[in-house]
Design a protein around this motif. Structure first.
Motif, PDB file in Angstrom:
ATOM      1  N   LYS A  98       0.819  -1.210   0.000  1.00 31.24           N
ATOM      2  CA  LYS A  98       0.000   0.000   0.000  1.00 31.24           C
ATOM      3  C   LYS A  98       0.850   1.255   0.000  1.00 31.24           C
ATOM      4  CE  LYS A  98      -4.018  -1.791   2.340  1.00 31.24           C
ATOM      5  NZ  LYS A  98      -4.554  -2.084   3.656  1.00 31.24           N
TER       6      LYS A  98
ATOM      7  N   PHE B 165       7.790   3.340   5.928  1.00 33.52           N
ATOM      8  CA  PHE B 165       7.660   4.502   6.814  1.00 33.52           C
ATOM      9  C   PHE B 165       7.187   5.706   6.019  1.00 33.52           C
ATOM     10  CE2 PHE B 165      11.466   2.078   8.263  1.00 33.52           C
ATOM     11  CZ  PHE B 165      10.859   1.454   9.338  1.00 33.52           C
TER      12      PHE B 165
ATOM     13  N   PHE C 191      21.700  13.091   3.977  1.00 33.35           N
ATOM     14  CA  PHE C 191      20.824  12.602   5.030  1.00 33.35           C
ATOM     15  C   PHE C 191      19.507  12.132   4.429  1.00 33.35           C
ATOM     16  CE2 PHE C 191      18.460  13.144   9.063  1.00 33.35           C
ATOM     17  CZ  PHE C 191      19.288  12.373   9.840  1.00 33.35           C
TER      18      PHE C 191
ATOM     19  N   ILE D 159      20.023   8.787   2.811  1.00 33.69           N
ATOM     20  CA  ILE D 159      20.095   7.687   3.776  1.00 33.69           C
ATOM     21  C   ILE D 159      18.702   7.269   4.224  1.00 33.69           C
ATOM     22  CG2 ILE D 159      20.715   7.139   6.152  1.00 33.69           C
ATOM     23  CD1 ILE D 159      23.273   8.624   5.807  1.00 33.69           C
TER      24      ILE D 159
ATOM     25  N   LEU E 105      17.024   3.570   3.819  1.00 35.59           N
ATOM     26  CA  LEU E 105      16.585   2.632   4.856  1.00 35.59           C
ATOM     27  C   LEU E 105      15.099   2.366   4.779  1.00 35.59           C
ATOM     28  CD1 LEU E 105      15.237   3.730   7.815  1.00 35.59           C
ATOM     29  CD2 LEU E 105      17.482   4.711   8.033  1.00 35.59           C
TER      30      LEU E 105
ATOM     31  N   VAL F 296      14.853  -0.389   2.001  1.00 35.70           N
ATOM     32  CA  VAL F 296      15.286  -1.718   2.442  1.00 35.70           C
ATOM     33  C   VAL F 296      14.211  -2.346   3.321  1.00 35.70           C
ATOM     34  CG1 VAL F 296      16.929  -2.942   3.910  1.00 35.70           C
ATOM     35  CG2 VAL F 296      17.753  -1.296   2.253  1.00 35.70           C
ATOM     36  N   THR F 297      13.708  -1.557   4.277  1.00 33.52           N
ATOM     37  CA  THR F 297      12.678  -2.097   5.156  1.00 33.52           C
ATOM     38  C   THR F 297      11.431  -2.464   4.353  1.00 33.52           C
ATOM     39  OG1 THR F 297      13.542  -0.542   6.770  1.00 33.52           O
ATOM     40  CG2 THR F 297      11.539  -1.709   7.356  1.00 33.52           C
TER      41      THR F 297
ATOM     42  N   HIS G 287      11.865  -5.755   2.667  1.00 34.86           N
ATOM     43  CA  HIS G 287      11.844  -6.890   3.572  1.00 34.86           C
ATOM     44  C   HIS G 287      10.479  -7.144   4.180  1.00 34.86           C
ATOM     45  CE1 HIS G 287      15.989  -8.332   3.834  1.00 34.86           C
ATOM     46  NE2 HIS G 287      16.318  -7.109   3.492  1.00 34.86           N
ATOM     47  N   ARG G 288       9.724  -6.092   4.405  1.00 35.97           N
ATOM     48  CA  ARG G 288       8.502  -6.269   5.195  1.00 35.97           C
ATOM     49  C   ARG G 288       7.219  -6.262   4.392  1.00 35.97           C
ATOM     50  NH1 ARG G 288       8.716  -8.702   9.322  1.00 35.97           N
ATOM     51  NH2 ARG G 288       6.839  -7.696  10.092  1.00 35.97           N
ATOM     52  N   LEU G 289       7.195  -5.635   3.241  1.00 44.23           N
ATOM     53  CA  LEU G 289       5.892  -5.368   2.635  1.00 44.23           C
ATOM     54  C   LEU G 289       5.649  -6.071   1.302  1.00 44.23           C
ATOM     55  CD1 LEU G 289       5.465  -1.566   3.455  1.00 44.23           C
ATOM     56  CD2 LEU G 289       4.665  -3.541   4.720  1.00 44.23           C
TER      57      LEU G 289
ATOM     58  N   TRP H  53      21.041  -0.137  -0.250  1.00 45.38           N
ATOM     59  CA  TRP H  53      22.140  -0.550   0.621  1.00 45.38           C
ATOM     60  C   TRP H  53      23.361   0.339   0.425  1.00 45.38           C
ATOM     61  CZ3 TRP H  53      22.187  -2.917   4.974  1.00 45.38           C
ATOM     62  CH2 TRP H  53      21.230  -3.888   5.258  1.00 45.38           C
TER      63      TRP H  53
ATOM     64  N   ILE I 185      22.867   3.521   2.209  1.00 39.56           N
ATOM     65  CA  ILE I 185      23.029   3.406   3.656  1.00 39.56           C
ATOM     66  C   ILE I 185      24.501   3.296   4.034  1.00 39.56           C
ATOM     67  CG2 ILE I 185      22.609   1.886   5.610  1.00 39.56           C
ATOM     68  CD1 ILE I 185      19.940   1.179   4.305  1.00 39.56           C
ATOM     69  N   ILE I 186      25.245   2.527   3.265  1.00 39.36           N
ATOM     70  CA  ILE I 186      26.616   2.232   3.691  1.00 39.36           C
ATOM     71  C   ILE I 186      27.599   3.317   3.278  1.00 39.36           C
ATOM     72  CG2 ILE I 186      28.489   0.562   3.527  1.00 39.36           C
ATOM     73  CD1 ILE I 186      26.408  -1.578   3.164  1.00 39.36           C
TER      74      ILE I 186
ATOM     75  N   PRO J 141      27.195   7.865   4.866  1.00 39.24           N
ATOM     76  CA  PRO J 141      27.761   8.427   6.106  1.00 39.24           C
ATOM     77  C   PRO J 141      29.220   8.839   5.962  1.00 39.24           C
ATOM     78  CG  PRO J 141      26.551   6.426   6.588  1.00 39.24           C
ATOM     79  CD  PRO J 141      26.586   6.546   5.102  1.00 39.24           C
TER      80      PRO J 141
ATOM     81  N   GLU K 215      -4.673   3.578  -2.133  1.00 45.64           N
ATOM     82  CA  GLU K 215      -3.946   2.474  -1.508  1.00 45.64           C
ATOM     83  C   GLU K 215      -3.449   1.456  -2.542  1.00 45.64           C
ATOM     84  OE1 GLU K 215      -5.828   1.162   2.199  1.00 45.64           O
ATOM     85  OE2 GLU K 215      -4.505   2.736   2.953  1.00 45.64           O
TER      86      GLU K 215
END
Ligand code: HEM
Ligand SMILES: [Cu+2]
Lengths: 206, 553
Positions: free
Chosen positions: B112, B116, B175, B178, B182, B185-186, B189-191, B213, B216-217, B220, B522
């Protein structure tokens, strides 16, 4: 998460996902400091003797005290999470306030430590420092940068913990929904962890 | 793939927002809907890109003839820096992930939204703030930054221009990058929808995942490097200052440890888009799905080990230079795997040369030239000859603009009907793709020759013997400008008064084609269940949305 009633109440909620996001973020924080550790390693290697001389000047007592403070605060935040999970809201709040106080104490210590150094004319660009050999200049430069950045993270952690504290008080973070507190705790452990590396690198290796 | 999905929503995401306000500008600016955020990114990025193009054209105007033409040397320094900063940090790096990743990652996963949604909106705002800071740095005291987009030490500490603010803007943009990484990636993995295993994910998802990835890596490291430059400027700590014992070469290492992987942040998502478009227009499942998916991860990984090929002439040890030269060659392998697989997919496919496909052809041609000249740069001996010449300028424009830039347009043409529900003028789009090809090569090919002849990069003036090729290149920049105006014209007029598009104009089969255009808030009325491989065209038979006039029995 295993709690079914909570999942029905918030259908968009994904605690595992939130935790994963936090871990990934912490990973980037580690890499941020990683760059500094790399630079530290390079210059320590290049100026072994002078780093040793400069390190003698740091106040190991204050450093050790701050280490104890941070370790304790990591403990209190962990206990606070456990207390909330068991449904003991008051205890959780008290422990979290404790954590905040300890974080504050850390910063106060840091303030005295830094101002003593600055009082002695040791700060980036100062006349006194510029007359020292290069290795010592770099040591103090790194000292200010790394502990300064760490201090900034302590402050961010404080804000984070205080926000969650407010959520616990208002009840939106509670026995069945505590992932925000867990994440704040994780962040705080990271701040602690980084300090545990900074302490020996600057204060102990002499 | 999504058998039995019925998507009959009354309202599209244009009509229904996530905030209480249903319409008005605030319903966009505060929206947590990944689709609206993607479109907001598209608008902002398009504007910055256009500004960057104008700077590029101005530079070319200055270089039309030897000597001073339209600006002085300091202005030229400023303009090439801003051109670089805008194109890199505001266009190419965020481009495809922020626009198309945001819009299509959840759709292709059958989710959907991203994991985040609020963080996603925050990333957008941070991006915008970073961009605004760049703009502010132009006007405050000190004057615009003139260091080049690489901010090399020690000049970036010595110059009196507004370096601190401009690089702080780069920090802020990092920022944002990044946080987007993230989030993705989440999300992956989750949705994922029920039935969507990792090896049933579309390849665009795979490449965005690998990119996330890297974001993220790697990011920084540039973050801390930038902070150090600022501290050097304010306090003179000495980390990179040889006078105080520091080492400017260390800055270059830190910079390229990020910025080389960053070129994969730029190119990997583009390769993902190519892997979407080619099967759709060849009506054939992609050849070597797993190899393509895995090569994205391989590129992401090996990409970390090659940064120092930017520093062959900076004074590294010979051993280090040889090792980095070797590793640079290795990283070409996974890229080549992808190209072979694309070509193999086209072989015996029934090709339908619609605009997105033509752009992909542009890409393959231009990117191949970019890649091959990259080998010239990766080889130690030849690098010494062409280092910091126009050869490098030509190379990176072929890779970044010819590679990622063209795919940005390809993706736009491919997904525009899905995003807007409108269809653009196909004929004009085809002419455009051809014009782009001509413009591009006129603009940049002479630069290879110029570089080989010894014309250094970032120079305001040049010797008379370079004049002819410089002139050709400048003429190319005018055709390019025209091309870009035409693209904007085509898409904007389609948006304002274009014909309504059907839901699946190209006959794509990944999940985003299983829902109406534009999608409902949705995404799907019913969470789809995935049973097919991602590029299994036999499912067209059972799909609700198929191209006009076609039947599949
Ligand atoms: C109409 C389009 C464009 C034109 C006319 C153009 C032209 C130029 C010119 C003349 C230079 C200066 C070369 C030198 O003096 O060293 C330059 C540099 C550069 N361009 Fe472009 N360019 C265009 C599009 C792009 C795009 C789409 C990208 C990125 C994706 C890009 C990235 C860069 C970068 C990174 C530099 C180096 C800046 C520096 O040296 O600091 N350009 N471009
Ligand atoms: Cu590189």
């Amino acid at each position: 998460m295993s709690n079914h009633s909570a999942q029905i109440a918030h259908k968009h909620r994904d605690d595992v996902g939130s935790r994963m996001g936090m871990w990934l973020f912490l990973f980037t924080e580690l890499l941020l400091f990683g760059g500094l550790f790399l630079i530290y390693a390079v210059y320590r290697h290049e100026y072994i003797a002078q780093f040793r001389v400069a390190a003698m000047e740091l106040n190991t007592t204050i450093g050790a005290l701050n280490t104890i403070i941070l370790l304790t605060s990591s403990l209190t935040v962990a206990l606070s999470i456990a207390a909330l999970q068991k449904g003991n809201k008051i205890l959780s709040i008290l422990l979290l306030i404790m954590t905040n106080i300890l974080a504050f104490a850390f910063m106060i210590n840091k303030y005295f430590e830094w101002s003593a150094k600055i009082h002695h004319g040791i700060y980036p660009g100062s006349e006194h420092l510029l007359n020292l050999p290069n290795g010592q200049i770099l040591f103090y430069g790194l000292y200010y940068i790394m502990t300064g950045l760490h201090g900034l993270h302590v402050i961010i952690g404080l804000v984070f913990l205080t926000t969650v504290l407010a959520f616990i008080i208002t009840g939106s973070v509670n026995k069945n929904n505590y992932v925000k507190l867990e994440n704040a705790g994780l962040y705080w452990h990271l701040v602690d962890l980084i300090w545990i590396f900074l302490f020996p690198l600057f204060y102990l290796i002499q | 793939m999504a058998n039995g999905t019925i998507a009959i929503s009354e309202k599209s995401f244009f009509e229904e927002g996530t905030t209480k306000k249903a319409n008005g500008i605030l319903s966009w600016l505060l929206s947590t809907d990944h689709k609206r955020i993607g479109i907001m990114y598209l608008f902002s990025i398009a504007i910055f890109f256009f500004v960057g193009v104008i700077f590029g054209v101005l530079m070319r105007l200055e270089l039309i003839a030897p000597g001073r033409t339209i600006m002085d040397a300091q202005t030229y320094n400023t303009i090439f820096t801003l051109h670089g900063v805008i194109m890199i940090f505001l266009f190419i790096v965020p481009g495809i992930p922020a626009v198309f990743g945001n819009f299509f990652l959840p759709l292709q996963l059958g989710a959907k939204d991203v994991a985040f949604p609020r963080l996603n909106l925050l990333s957008f705002w941070i991006y915008l703030i970073g961009a605004i800071l760049v703009l502010i740095s132009l006007f405050v005291k000190g004057g615009p930054i003139d260091t080049g987009w690489t901010f090399y030490m020690p000049y970036s500490v010595r110059t009196t221009t507004n370096v601190s603010l401009a690089i702080f803007a780069a920090f802020v943009l990092g920022f944002s990058s990044i946080l987007t990484g993230l989030n993705f990636v989440t999300t992956v993995h989750r949705l994922r929808a029920p039935g969507m295993t990792f090896f049933k994910m579309p390849l665009f998802v795979w490449s965005t995942y690998a990119t996330a990835w890297i974001q993220i890596i790697a990011t920084p490291v540039i973050g801390i490097t930038i902070l150090l430059v600022m501290l050097e400027r304010y306090f003179g700590v000495g980390i990179f200052d040889p006078a105080l014992g520091g080492d400017p070469i260390l800055f270059q290492h830190m910079f390229w440890i990020y910025s080389h992987p960053a070129v994969y942040i730029m190119i990997l998502p583009a390769m993902g888009v190519v892997s979407e478009i080619i099967p759709t227009f060849a009506r054939r499942t992609i050849f070597g799905y797993r190899a393509i998916a895995m090569s994205s991860l391989a590129i992401a990984f090996i990409g970390y080990l090659v940064w120092a090929h930017h520093m062959f002439t900076s004074g590294m040890s010979d051993t280090a230079a040889i090792i980095f030269s070797f590793l640079t060659f290795i990283v070409a392998l996974p890229s080549a795997i992808k190209v072979f697989n694309w070509v193999a997919t086209l072989y015996k496919g029934s090709i339908d040369p619609q605009p997105p496909f033509l752009w992909v052809m542009n890409f393959i041609f231009l990117f191949t030239i970019g890649g091959l000249t990259g080998l010239v740069l990766g080889t130690l001996a030849t690098n010494i000859h062409v280092h910091d010449t126009y050869f490098v300028v030509a190379h990176f424009h072929y890779v970044m603009f010819g590679g990622t830039g063209t795919i940005f347009f390809a993706a736009l043409y491919y997904w525009f009907p899905k995003m807007s529900g409108k269809m653009y003028n196909i004929k004009l789009a085809k002419i455009n793709a051809g014009l782009f090809f001509i413009a591009f090569n006129t603009l940049y090919f002479p630069k290879f020759i110029l570089g080989y002849m010894g014309m250094p990069r970032r120079y305001y003036d040049y010797l008379p013997e370079f004049a002819d090729l410089q002139l050709i290149s400048t003429i190319g920049s005018w055709i390019m400008f025209l091309t870009i105006i035409l693209i904007i014209y085509n898409l904007v007029s389609a948006m304002l008064s274009g014909e309504k598009s059907i839901a699946n104009p190209w006959g794509g089969v990944t999940l985003e084609w299983h829902t109406p255009s534009p999608p409902p808030l949705e995404n799907f009325d019913e969470i789809p269940t995935v049973t097919h491989e991602p590029y299994d065209f036999s499912q067209l038979k059972t799909m609700k949305y198929i191209p006009k006039g076609e039947t599949y029995e």
